[in-house]
Write a protein that holds these residues in place. Structure first.
Motif, PDB file in Angstrom:
ATOM      1  N   THR A 168      60.952  25.999 -34.521  1.00 16.85           N
ATOM      2  CA  THR A 168      59.903  26.504 -33.641  1.00 16.85           C
ATOM      3  C   THR A 168      58.503  26.192 -34.170  1.00 16.85           C
ATOM      4  O   THR A 168      57.528  26.802 -33.712  1.00 16.85           O
ATOM      5  CB  THR A 168      60.051  28.026 -33.444  1.00 16.85           C
ATOM      6  OG1 THR A 168      60.172  28.663 -34.738  1.00 16.85           O
ATOM      7  CG2 THR A 168      61.281  28.354 -32.615  1.00 16.85           C
ATOM      8  N   HIS A 171      56.302  25.203 -31.222  1.00 17.62           N
ATOM      9  CA  HIS A 171      56.032  26.359 -30.368  1.00 17.62           C
ATOM     10  C   HIS A 171      55.015  27.288 -31.017  1.00 17.62           C
ATOM     11  O   HIS A 171      54.164  27.881 -30.322  1.00 17.62           O
ATOM     12  CB  HIS A 171      57.320  27.130 -30.093  1.00 17.62           C
ATOM     13  CG  HIS A 171      57.087  28.490 -29.510  1.00 17.62           C
ATOM     14  ND1 HIS A 171      56.644  28.681 -28.223  1.00 17.62           N
ATOM     15  CD2 HIS A 171      57.203  29.729 -30.065  1.00 17.62           C
ATOM     16  CE1 HIS A 171      56.505  29.985 -27.999  1.00 17.62           C
ATOM     17  NE2 HIS A 171      56.839  30.635 -29.093  1.00 17.62           N
ATOM     18  N   SER A 172      55.075  27.435 -32.333  1.00 15.46           N
ATOM     19  CA  SER A 172      54.152  28.326 -33.034  1.00 15.46           C
ATOM     20  C   SER A 172      52.706  27.913 -32.795  1.00 15.46           C
ATOM     21  O   SER A 172      51.827  28.752 -32.535  1.00 15.46           O
ATOM     22  CB  SER A 172      54.455  28.331 -34.534  1.00 15.46           C
ATOM     23  OG  SER A 172      55.760  28.814 -34.787  1.00 15.46           O
ATOM     24  N   ALA A 248      60.276  33.580 -29.006  1.00 16.74           N
ATOM     25  CA  ALA A 248      59.642  33.027 -27.812  1.00 16.74           C
ATOM     26  C   ALA A 248      58.507  33.933 -27.356  1.00 16.74           C
ATOM     27  O   ALA A 248      58.367  35.063 -27.809  1.00 16.74           O
ATOM     28  CB  ALA A 248      60.674  32.873 -26.703  1.00 16.74           C
TER      29      ALA A 248
END
Length: 267
Positions: A168, A171-172, A248
């Protein structure tokens, strides 16, 4: 290829470890505050029970899953309202959580190979869902342990959280409104048994090294990087440690430096 059966066994073991921590608590201990503002021990277990419930809907009834979102009075409060909705007296809450996680395990085991489950802003495989449930169970278990002043012994199940934290990275940055870096990062972690878990290209100049436990605490935002023995080499790796989140959704508030166990100091 990740073995779903093994993942579900690890999810069960992680859940049972937390279950053992709360099962014998007196009723008043369920009201003890945890590091999550406004959340008690009961809220943490109710959140896990609610999330297992909606994950079960995602695996068994897509229409009902989407309806649970569209019918929400305030989508921005979906998580908090879910925890409040599932609150109950300790015995009832514990029974609800146990039944729900068993039902979810059965539903995930029945997902056809290659099947995708809807989730908040994305979709995922049954193996990814199981991995996410391990991460959440461990992270919220850490909140409960902090509230009770308990130090848990880390296990090899942390490898699932470390993997998710690594996966992730992009995404971070995106969750914080920052450009997703193209620079590769190598992660080398010391596992609880002393082995090394390595993720990312071996020749990457940017690196993160340190204990696997500390990396998992960071990517679940249960500790501030200043309180952890993680070393970042390179600008991308260093920036990542400021925004890392394995979950998420929008960026979490994280923890302030030194805020590890404040809510869980023994009374």
């Amino acid at each position: 290829m990740v073995d779903l059966t093994a993942l579900l066994a690890d999810l069960a073991a992680e859940s049972e470890q937390l279950d053992a921590l709360v099962a014998a608590l007196p009723p008043e201990a369920w009201d003890r505050p945890t590091p999550a503002p406004g959340w008690s021990v009961a809220h943490q277990i109710a959140h896990l029970a609610w999330t297992d419930h909606v994950a079960h809907l995602a695996a068994t009834d897509t229409d009902a899953f989407y309806a649970s979102i569209t019918s929400a009075p305030d989508p921005s409060r979906l998580v908090d309202d879910g925890a409040e909705q599932f609150l109950a007296p300790p015995g009832d809450l514990l029974a609800r959580w146990r039944a729900g996680r068993a039902a979810l395990a059965g539903a995930l085991a029945a997902v056809p190979p290659g099947g995708k489950l809807p989730w908040y802003g994305t979709s995922m495989s049954a193996t990814s869902m199981a991995t996410a449930r391990i991460m959440e169970t461990w992270a919220h278990g850490e909140d409960v342990a902090d509230a009770l002043g308990v130090t848990r012994t880390p296990t090899g199940r942390l490898r699932h959280i470390a993997y998710l934290g690594f996966r992730t990275l992009g995404h971070s940055f995106a969750a914080h409104g920052r450009a997703v870096p193209t620079t590769p990062v190598r992660v080398e972690l010391t596992a609880p048994d002393g082995d090394t878990w390595a993720l990312g290209p071996a020749d990457a100049a940017d690196r993160v090294t340190g204990p696997a436990l500390d990396f998992c605490l960071l990517v679940t935002q249960r500790r501030h990087r200043a309180d952890l023995a993680l070393v970042a080499t390179g600008p991308t790796a260093d920036a990542w440690l400021d925004v890392a989140q394995a979950f998420a959704g929008p960026p979490g508030a994280g923890r302030a430096p030194g805020a590890g166990r404040e809510a869980g100091a023994p009374a």
